[in-house]
Structure formats: structure tokens, C-alpha cells
Design a protein around this motif. Structure first.
Motif, PDB file in Angstrom:
ATOM      1  N   VAL A 150      56.941 -41.859 136.929  1.00 49.88           N
ATOM      2  CA  VAL A 150      58.420 -41.474 137.568  1.00 49.88           C
ATOM      3  C   VAL A 150      58.882 -39.958 137.165  1.00 49.88           C
ATOM      4  N   THR A 151      59.138 -40.159 136.128  1.00 49.74           N
ATOM      5  CA  THR A 151      60.370 -39.062 134.809  1.00 49.74           C
ATOM      6  C   THR A 151      59.025 -38.176 134.759  1.00 49.74           C
ATOM      7  N   ARG A 152      57.961 -38.133 134.819  1.00 47.90           N
ATOM      8  CA  ARG A 152      56.919 -37.099 133.966  1.00 47.90           C
ATOM      9  C   ARG A 152      57.702 -36.583 132.883  1.00 47.90           C
ATOM     10  N   GLY A 153      57.740 -37.826 131.644  1.00 45.66           N
ATOM     11  CA  GLY A 153      57.746 -36.930 130.906  1.00 45.66           C
ATOM     12  C   GLY A 153      59.362 -37.032 130.382  1.00 45.66           C
ATOM     13  N   GLY A 154      60.338 -36.599 131.293  1.00 44.68           N
ATOM     14  CA  GLY A 154      61.537 -36.052 131.202  1.00 44.68           C
ATOM     15  C   GLY A 154      62.711 -37.379 130.883  1.00 44.68           C
ATOM     16  N   GLY A 273      45.311 -33.593 146.402  1.00 43.94           N
ATOM     17  CA  GLY A 273      46.173 -32.617 146.897  1.00 43.94           C
ATOM     18  C   GLY A 273      47.577 -32.189 147.435  1.00 43.94           C
ATOM     19  N   LEU A 274      47.919 -33.544 146.868  1.00 37.06           N
ATOM     20  CA  LEU A 274      49.499 -33.660 147.735  1.00 37.06           C
ATOM     21  C   LEU A 274      50.438 -33.816 146.527  1.00 37.06           C
ATOM     22  N   ALA A 275      49.569 -34.028 145.508  1.00 39.39           N
ATOM     23  CA  ALA A 275      50.800 -33.844 144.118  1.00 39.39           C
ATOM     24  C   ALA A 275      49.539 -32.779 143.057  1.00 39.39           C
ATOM     25  N   GLU A 276      50.527 -32.461 141.566  1.00 40.06           N
ATOM     26  CA  GLU A 276      49.951 -31.866 140.813  1.00 40.06           C
ATOM     27  C   GLU A 276      50.150 -33.010 139.724  1.00 40.06           C
ATOM     28  N   GLY A 277      48.375 -32.785 138.860  1.00 37.82           N
ATOM     29  CA  GLY A 277      48.505 -33.489 137.686  1.00 37.82           C
ATOM     30  C   GLY A 277      49.187 -33.559 136.536  1.00 37.82           C
ATOM     31  N   HIS A 278      48.854 -34.593 135.873  1.00 36.05           N
ATOM     32  CA  HIS A 278      50.093 -33.880 134.674  1.00 36.05           C
ATOM     33  C   HIS A 278      49.762 -34.917 133.634  1.00 36.05           C
ATOM     34  N   TRP A 279      50.065 -34.759 132.370  1.00 37.75           N
ATOM     35  CA  TRP A 279      49.840 -36.027 130.902  1.00 37.75           C
ATOM     36  C   TRP A 279      50.466 -37.320 130.812  1.00 37.75           C
ATOM     37  N   THR A 280      51.311 -37.187 132.041  1.00 36.71           N
ATOM     38  CA  THR A 280      51.852 -38.405 131.963  1.00 36.71           C
ATOM     39  C   THR A 280      51.166 -39.534 132.716  1.00 36.71           C
ATOM     40  N   VAL A 281      50.137 -38.704 133.761  1.00 41.54           N
ATOM     41  CA  VAL A 281      49.525 -39.445 134.316  1.00 41.54           C
ATOM     42  C   VAL A 281      48.302 -40.828 134.102  1.00 41.54           C
ATOM     43  N   TRP A 282      48.169 -39.556 132.971  1.00 43.83           N
ATOM     44  CA  TRP A 282      47.255 -40.344 132.076  1.00 43.83           C
ATOM     45  C   TRP A 282      47.598 -41.685 130.954  1.00 43.83           C
ATOM     46  N   ALA A 283      48.321 -41.434 130.354  1.00 45.42           N
ATOM     47  CA  ALA A 283      48.938 -42.579 129.579  1.00 45.42           C
ATOM     48  C   ALA A 283      50.225 -43.459 130.288  1.00 45.42           C
TER      49      ALA A 283
END
Length: 302
Positions: A150-154, A273-283
Motif C-alpha cells: 500500500v505504501t510502496r516503500g514510503g 495496465g491499470l497500475a504500474e509495477g514496483h519492486w515493493t510488489v515482489w517484496a
């Protein structure tokens, strides 16, 4: 809290396993909630809930009739069962949408997703249930993964002006926890009765829509298909499956596995294609899947 696990006969163990798998199907359908909601366009939230629950209730009635059962008889249930179910379905959605309007969505969603952890922890209060360390560890791993997702690492900025929204989000989590746990006390209420609970929830959501929102309808076939899909799946069949799962399945495993819904939802949003990938998704994937496997190890052994 019970000090020892009840000894299950093979038949009962198999029945519990099947019910748990049915409950898991609800979690998988809830993962479609965000993508389908995004595809409906600019529909107001209470209007979406009203239409989707109406479709879900009517679909449930059709399923009851197709099975040769009477939907009217299924809905003749004690007032307490109606109060718990309608209060759970409508109360959760009401406070959840209120929290999104009163606090930043990131914080509101994270607080709301305390409900799987609450289910795991409070399940120890149920007769015949015993909470073990792997249930707690798995639930907290899922919570950590969801926080990362949810926070994408922030970081989180907790501000006092958003306190009403935080309280509403916590209230929605507690309502869903209470509904899921107390539903086991109404094991004699058939799952067919959920159709009536959905229709009552649709009426209450319609009242909120007429009071606070402007009616908007989908402007293309994709939007209409998504709205109908919401009613048939995440806001329809999912609640029938969850009802059966929490009444007869392994509620501790279901609680921990529920953290898979936001993860699968995010993966689907990225895929379409409704959202962008991020390293936090895999973690988050590693934490949530690992926690779910740990919390449900008894079920996997059976």
C-alpha cells in the motif's frame, strides 16, 4: 482460550478443508474488486454498492431456485442473524467509504486491512479453536506485506485532522472481523439466506446514494460488463463463499490468506495496465505468500 486442539475425525477434517477452499475462492474473487471497480468508470461508490449487491442478491435467489430450494424459506431467519449479516455487509462498506472520504486512501486502506490480522488473533476466543505461533507470525507477515504494497516503500504521515477517517477505517475492520467470527454462531442459517442479506444491503446503499450522490451510469459496454461482473463475483458469489468458509472452514487460515486479495488485485491491475509495477510488489508477494503458507500449514498437512 482452549489449551488443546480438538481431535478431528477424518470426515470432519475433509469437510473443514473443503469449506476452507470455498472460503479461499471468496478471497480470489475479492482480488477482482479493484480492477472491476476501475473499469466501471466514475460511478459513485454507494451507487456501485447498491447495484452490485442487488445483482448479487438476485443471482443468489436464482441459484437457490435452480437448486430446488425456496428462497423465501431460506430468508426466514432470526432477527439476530439478519442484524449481524446486514450490519456486517452494509456497516463495513459504509465505514470504508467514509474513511476514504475523511483520510488519505493509503492510510485508510492500510488500517482497514487490519481485519485479517484481527480475525486470526480473535479466533482464539471461539470454542474449539487454538491460536498457535505460526498463525500469529503468518498474519503479521501478511500485514507487513500489505503495508509495503500500500505504501510502496514510503512512509505514513499520521495527522490529527484525519482522525475521523482513521477511526472509520478501524471501525470497518472491526465490523468485518466481528461479522466473520460471530457468523460461526449461526451455523444453522443456510448460505442461501445471504441473498436476502445482500438485497437488504442494496436498499441501504441506495438510500445513501440518493441522499449524498449524483447518479452516474457507465458510458460503454466495458463499464456495464464490469458492473455486472462486480455483482456476480466480488459483491455476489464471494459473500456466499465467505459465509460457508467462516462457518465451517479453518477461520485462522482464511484470515491469514485474506492478505492475498490486495496482492493479487495489484498484480491484476499491473497486468491490465491499470497500475504500474514496483519492486515493493515482489517484496510484498514474498511476505504475503510466505505468511499465508505458514499460517495455513495445518490445512496443507491435511
Amino acid at each position: 482460550m482452549s489449551t488443546s486442539s480438538p481431535i478431528m475425525a477424518p470426515g470432519r477434517s475433509a469437510t473443514t478443508g473443503r469449506a476452507t477452499l470455498i472460503g479461499i475462492s471468496a478471497i480470489l474473487m475479492w482480488a477482482l474488486l479493484a480492477p472491476l471497480t476501475a473499469l466501471t468508470g466514475a460511478l459513485p461508490p454507494f451507487q456501485t454498492v447498491a447495484v452490485a449487491f442487488a445483482i448479487g442478491g438476485l443471482t443468489g435467489i436464482c441459484g437457490t431456485l435452480a437448486g430446488g430450494r425456496s428462497p423465501v424459506r431460506a430468508m426466514r431467519q432470526p432477527a439476530a442473524a439478519w442484524a449481524l449479516s446486514v450490519g456486517g455487509l452494509f456497516g463495513f462498506h459504509f465505514l470504508y467509504f467514509l474513511s476514504l472520504k475523511s483520510a488519505p486512501p493509503v492510510e485508510a486502506n492500510l488500517i482497514n486491512y487490519l481485519w485479517p490480522l484481527f480475525i486470526v488473533l480473535f479466533s482464539a476466543l471461539l470454542p474449539g479453536e487454538r491460536l498457535r505461533w505460526w498463525h500469529i507470525a503468518g498474519a503479521f507477515a501478511g500485514l507487513a506485506g500489505t503495508a509495503l504494497l500500500v505504501t510502496r516503500g514510503g512512509g505514513l504521515a499520521v495527522r490529527t485532522e484525519y482522525l475521523p477517517g482513521y477511526v472509520a477505517a478501524l471501525g470497518s475492520a472491526l465490523i468485518w472481523t466481528t461479522y466473520s467470527l460471530l457468523n460461526r454462531r449461526f451455523g444453522q442459517v443456510p448460505t442461501d439466506a445471504v441473498a436476502g442479506f445482500c438485497l437488504a444491503t442494496a436498499v441501504l446503499a441506495l438510500a445513501c446514494h440518493l441522499a449524498w450522490e449524483t447518479t452516474v451510469w457507465p458510458d460503454d459496454a466495458v463499464g456495464w460488463a464490469a458492473l455486472i461482473g462486480l455483482g456476480i463475483g466480488p459483491v455476489g458469489a464471494a459473500f456466499f463463499a465467505w459465509d460457508h468458509g467462516v462457518k465451517r472452514g479453518d477461520i485462522r487460515a482464511l484470515g491469514a490468506l485474506s492478505y492475498g486479495a490486495p496482492l493479487i488485485s495489484t498484480l491484476l491491475m499491473i497486468t491490465f495496465g491499470l497500475a504500474e509495477g514496483h519492486w515493493t510488489v515482489w517484496a510484498a508477494c514474498a511476505l504475503i505468500v510466505g505468511g499465508a503458507l505458514l499460517a495455513s500449514r495445518e490445512m496443507l498437512r491435511r
